[in-house]
Design a protein around this motif. Sequence first.
Motif, PDB file in Angstrom:
ATOM      1  N   SER A 634       0.815  -1.214   0.000  1.00 50.99           N
ATOM      2  CA  SER A 634       0.000   0.000   0.000  1.00 50.99           C
ATOM      3  C   SER A 634       0.852   1.269   0.000  1.00 50.99           C
ATOM      4  CB  SER A 634      -0.926  -0.006   1.223  1.00 50.99           C
ATOM      5  OG  SER A 634      -0.177  -0.072   2.420  1.00 50.99           O
ATOM      6  N   ARG A 664      -6.145   1.793  -0.128  1.00 42.63           N
ATOM      7  CA  ARG A 664      -6.394   0.620   0.703  1.00 42.63           C
ATOM      8  C   ARG A 664      -6.370  -0.625  -0.171  1.00 42.63           C
ATOM      9  NH1 ARG A 664     -12.294  -0.931   3.159  1.00 42.63           N
ATOM     10  NH2 ARG A 664     -11.725  -2.902   4.125  1.00 42.63           N
ATOM     11  N   MET A 666      -7.481  -4.519  -0.235  1.00 48.52           N
ATOM     12  CA  MET A 666      -8.323  -5.514   0.412  1.00 48.52           C
ATOM     13  C   MET A 666      -7.621  -6.862   0.436  1.00 48.52           C
ATOM     14  SD  MET A 666     -12.044  -4.416  -1.125  1.00 48.52           S
ATOM     15  CE  MET A 666     -11.460  -4.448  -2.816  1.00 48.52           C
ATOM     16  N   SER A 667      -8.161  -7.778   1.177  1.00 48.75           N
ATOM     17  CA  SER A 667      -7.553  -9.112   1.294  1.00 48.75           C
ATOM     18  C   SER A 667      -7.638  -9.826  -0.040  1.00 48.75           C
ATOM     19  CB  SER A 667      -8.289  -9.930   2.365  1.00 48.75           C
ATOM     20  OG  SER A 667      -8.197  -9.285   3.625  1.00 48.75           O
ATOM     21  N   ASP A 672      -6.144 -13.261  -7.978  1.00 45.36           N
ATOM     22  CA  ASP A 672      -6.457 -11.842  -8.062  1.00 45.36           C
ATOM     23  C   ASP A 672      -5.220 -11.062  -8.477  1.00 45.36           C
ATOM     24  OD1 ASP A 672      -9.037 -12.252  -7.313  1.00 45.36           O
ATOM     25  OD2 ASP A 672      -8.759 -11.663  -5.216  1.00 45.36           O
ATOM     26  N   ILE A 677      -8.103  -5.748  -6.007  1.00 49.53           N
ATOM     27  CA  ILE A 677      -8.048  -5.498  -4.569  1.00 49.53           C
ATOM     28  C   ILE A 677      -7.811  -4.035  -4.211  1.00 49.53           C
ATOM     29  CG2 ILE A 677      -7.208  -7.838  -4.117  1.00 49.53           C
ATOM     30  CD1 ILE A 677      -4.421  -6.617  -3.697  1.00 49.53           C
ATOM     31  N   SER A 679      -8.528  -0.143  -3.608  1.00 50.35           N
ATOM     32  CA  SER A 679      -9.675   0.663  -3.204  1.00 50.35           C
ATOM     33  C   SER A 679      -9.156   1.962  -2.602  1.00 50.35           C
ATOM     34  CB  SER A 679     -10.540  -0.082  -2.184  1.00 50.35           C
ATOM     35  OG  SER A 679     -11.583   0.740  -1.705  1.00 50.35           O
ATOM     36  N   GLN A 681      -9.678   5.026   0.002  1.00 47.10           N
ATOM     37  CA  GLN A 681     -10.265   5.130   1.340  1.00 47.10           C
ATOM     38  C   GLN A 681     -10.264   6.584   1.789  1.00 47.10           C
ATOM     39  OE1 GLN A 681      -8.284   2.756   4.251  1.00 47.10           O
ATOM     40  NE2 GLN A 681      -9.715   3.281   5.903  1.00 47.10           N
ATOM     41  N   SER A 697     -19.159   2.215   4.663  1.00 48.55           N
ATOM     42  CA  SER A 697     -19.229   0.875   4.073  1.00 48.55           C
ATOM     43  C   SER A 697     -19.992   0.905   2.752  1.00 48.55           C
ATOM     44  CB  SER A 697     -19.904  -0.097   5.048  1.00 48.55           C
ATOM     45  OG  SER A 697     -21.211   0.343   5.384  1.00 48.55           O
ATOM     46  N   GLN A 700     -17.662   2.091   0.055  1.00 49.29           N
ATOM     47  CA  GLN A 700     -16.770   1.030  -0.402  1.00 49.29           C
ATOM     48  C   GLN A 700     -17.498   0.061  -1.345  1.00 49.29           C
ATOM     49  OE1 GLN A 700     -13.527   0.974   0.085  1.00 49.29           O
ATOM     50  NE2 GLN A 700     -13.676   2.853   1.304  1.00 49.29           N
ATOM     51  N   LYS A 704     -16.288  -0.260  -5.741  1.00 46.57           N
ATOM     52  CA  LYS A 704     -15.804  -1.434  -6.477  1.00 46.57           C
ATOM     53  C   LYS A 704     -16.402  -1.536  -7.872  1.00 46.57           C
ATOM     54  CE  LYS A 704     -15.055  -6.390  -6.067  1.00 46.57           C
ATOM     55  NZ  LYS A 704     -15.209  -7.607  -5.221  1.00 46.57           N
TER      56      LYS A 704
END
Length: 965
Positions: A634, A664, A666-667, A672, A677, A679, A681, A697, A700, A704
């Motif tokens: 990141s 950010r 993501m997991s 992938d 992943i 994003s 923030q 939320s 977010q 996507k």
Amino acid sequence: MSFNVFTTPTVGTTTTAGISSASITRSSYKDIYDLLERLCKSFVGARNNRRDILRHVTQYISNCPSALGSTLPYDEVSLVAKIAQHLNTTQSTSIVTASVLLATNPENALSQSRTTLFLNLHEQLKASQLDSHQRCGLLTFLYYMADTKYSSENGHNINCGITGTIRNQNHLSYKPNASLPPNNAMQLLKPHTLHKASPINNTNAAAPHLSLVGATCVSNIYNASSDINHKLSVLRQKNSASKSSCCSESESSILPTNINNHITPLRSGPDMYKILEAQNNLNDDIVQNVIYAFTGIHGKYLKKDIISGKFKLDIKAKTLNVVQAGMLLRLAELGYYHDLVQSYTDSKSGRCALGLMGQGFVSALKNELTKYYGMVAMLQEQLNKQRQTEMFSYYSHTKPERLSLMKILVWSVDPLQRLQLLANIAEACQEKKGGALASTVHGFLNSGNPMVRNVAKELLLAICGPLYQMLTKWLLEGEICDPHGEFFIECLVEVGPDRLWYDKYRVRSTMLPNFVTTDLAHKILVTGKSINFLCEICQDKQPIRGRDELRHCIEENAEHIFSCVADTKLHSTIDSIYFNTSKHVLDIVMGPHKLLEHLQAMRRYLLLGQGDFIGILMENLKSELDKPAKELYSYDLSSIMDAAIRSTNAQYDDPEILNHLDVRLMSPCDGDVGWDILSLQYTLRGPLATMLEPSMSIYQILFKPLWRMKHMEFVLSSKIWKDQKCNAKPLRCMAAQLQKVLYRLHLFTSEMIHFIHQMQYYILFEVIECSWSQLQEKVQQAKALDDILNAHDEFLNGIKCGAFLDSNSGELCRTMETVYEGIIRLEVWQDKFYEVCFRELKARKKYEDEVRKSEKLGKYGVTTEKKLERDQEFKIFEQTLVSYHKTLENIGGDYEKAVRCFLLALNSNNDHNLQLFGIRLDFNEYYKKRDQRLGVPLTFEHMRMSNVYFNNNKSLLGSRVLSIN
């Protein structure tokens, strides 16, 4: 006056019907007149004035036929008592009451037998089919016909000459000229016009005493036992010989001869005193037992049932007659309800209400019982005074007002109704607390009985005392003082300050009183919540305007909260402090904390409204995001994002706002890449985090698909289309072999670009920008913070629906993802295709270079082996082109199929905006011609707008023209 009990039942319903004018019109006048004549005959016998009495009765009925049918002056119990008293007093005077009671002449015995027969007749009348109003009308009519004032004015002395003089020895004298005025009949219907008995020396006949004191005579009739009556009859026989010793000659001289012949005065002595004392002691003993029963104590005659708690007669009480026993049981009902109400005030019984509001309810019940005890104590005091004055009243020849069962029965009507009501309310409120308890009692305010409403209001004011204190504490200080969980606002201690506005405080619906509306409860909740928000989050402890006014209003107008309409002073005061508190919160978050600026920043960066920044960011991140997801960090991406900000118009934004923006990751999952992943923030702090944290939320979730759509547009424009333009010139020498494949490639690329551009325009402009414009208007009109938050939630929900992310757009979302997969497949295919093409181009150039080298060396060409090798490579290339062409057609076919499914889902949607969006995607009906499902008219609107409907109308019109020709 004689009362023929055998003829009265035949008058029964006919007499009552005669009182009503409606019944007179339906009946025969002759029959009514005959019945009235028989009735008068039964009253006055065969005397000369019967016709005169009949004339005045019929005149009264004709003048006011509906007087007794509409409003009756007495109830049934009073009428029975008055008639029984009248029958007893027809043979006596007020001075010689005791002498007549114990006389041995047959007229007195006849009078007592008349009273007994009348009471028996009344019991039979009650068992008949007549209702209470008809029975009361009949008894009223009989009573006024038997009134001595009426008879005396018409020349008939009912009292047999009690007030007659020596000059009028003939008490049966008849005055034919005497008449009863018509208005006198109406006056007789009013209780206050009934005259009291005149003194003995009065020359005019007087009506019997019909006041409450006269009820004592009736109670004596009810309370006299068979044993006392037997002793009285024996005493009459003993004293029959000395009938002139008690009265003076002056007294005897004013009495008519018929009275002197039948009345024997009683000599005073110990026997008379003992008999009266025994009778009075019996009555007082019964009354004392009734008073005991009123407080739940069983006595000599009434015992308490252990199981039911009700009172019942003691089997050993044999001195009571039927009337006394019935009245005792009726009066004992008051004691049963007293015990029932008292049980609801005992905390050990497990039936009383709970909590602080329950304690207020119990206190109100105890106050009611205290008032009840005071009334019972007054009865006990009256009974004690009565016992003390009995001896003096006997020797002074006066008849004092006594406390009898009939009096107590009349007195107990209101206390019995009140205790019954309290018992019903307490039973409905048992084991309840808080708002549920107040709602139960408030339900009784809807009763049509004024007494029920008054009692319920008194109880409700006592119950809501703790509620007012909790409400004042919450509205003024934002604190909840509720140790028993009774307040309709609850605080969740486990919730942190970051969720203070949404989750820490809420309305407890089970404790919300039914007189507090949902809107009012919401205002009360927001007011206290705003005070806590200002103190804990904003660190602003400035007092709110209207605090003193609210406290003063709750103290003086507490009952206004029970109003069915929210137009009282208390409601307006709560509204005022709600708006003042909300405005103070709004000024703080819109001013120093820049709520609107942060909302606009989230729209530009998280919803991809800042186009230049998003384009540069994707271009800079392309090399990093093409890597596997597990190889990204990141902090590397954050530095690239900062460079993109410095190279676009985003650099001119407020640095404080740009500091909230970050990258950010993501997991990641297996397979992938960085595009999947990544994003953006937006980090909020302070009061903004408390207000907007639940919405992050949703941002977010929206980011996507928007990022995915922007990625597809980047792939098509910056990758596929750019590669096509850049590779067109180098591959111009292979145009003959590549023309067919490139044509289909360019066609599919154009279709995809058109689809993505239309999709971007619809979501970014028609959905997001239009929703943002509505949000701005609502923010400008907002009067409270909740107005802005609600508008912001509507803004996000509208975007979710427009971006096909709501629960009703699952099919659209899946179909759109299939379209995106087709674009990715095309990108991969094009990379491989150009790789093959450039490999063939490189082989051709290599072959030509070798030819030129051989020419320079004088070898003039290449060997046969190399030529065959080149030919073989060319054949392989042609075969590869065919396979790639087929693969491209498959990709294009799958893409078109996905687009057709997407269009069909749009046309089937109920949202007109989505239907118009589908028309814009297929503006030239390219997909409609290839799918029959898209040509089917789904609604009348589609039929009117489609060519199918137009063609059908043309064919129908043509058929009509042919049929006419």
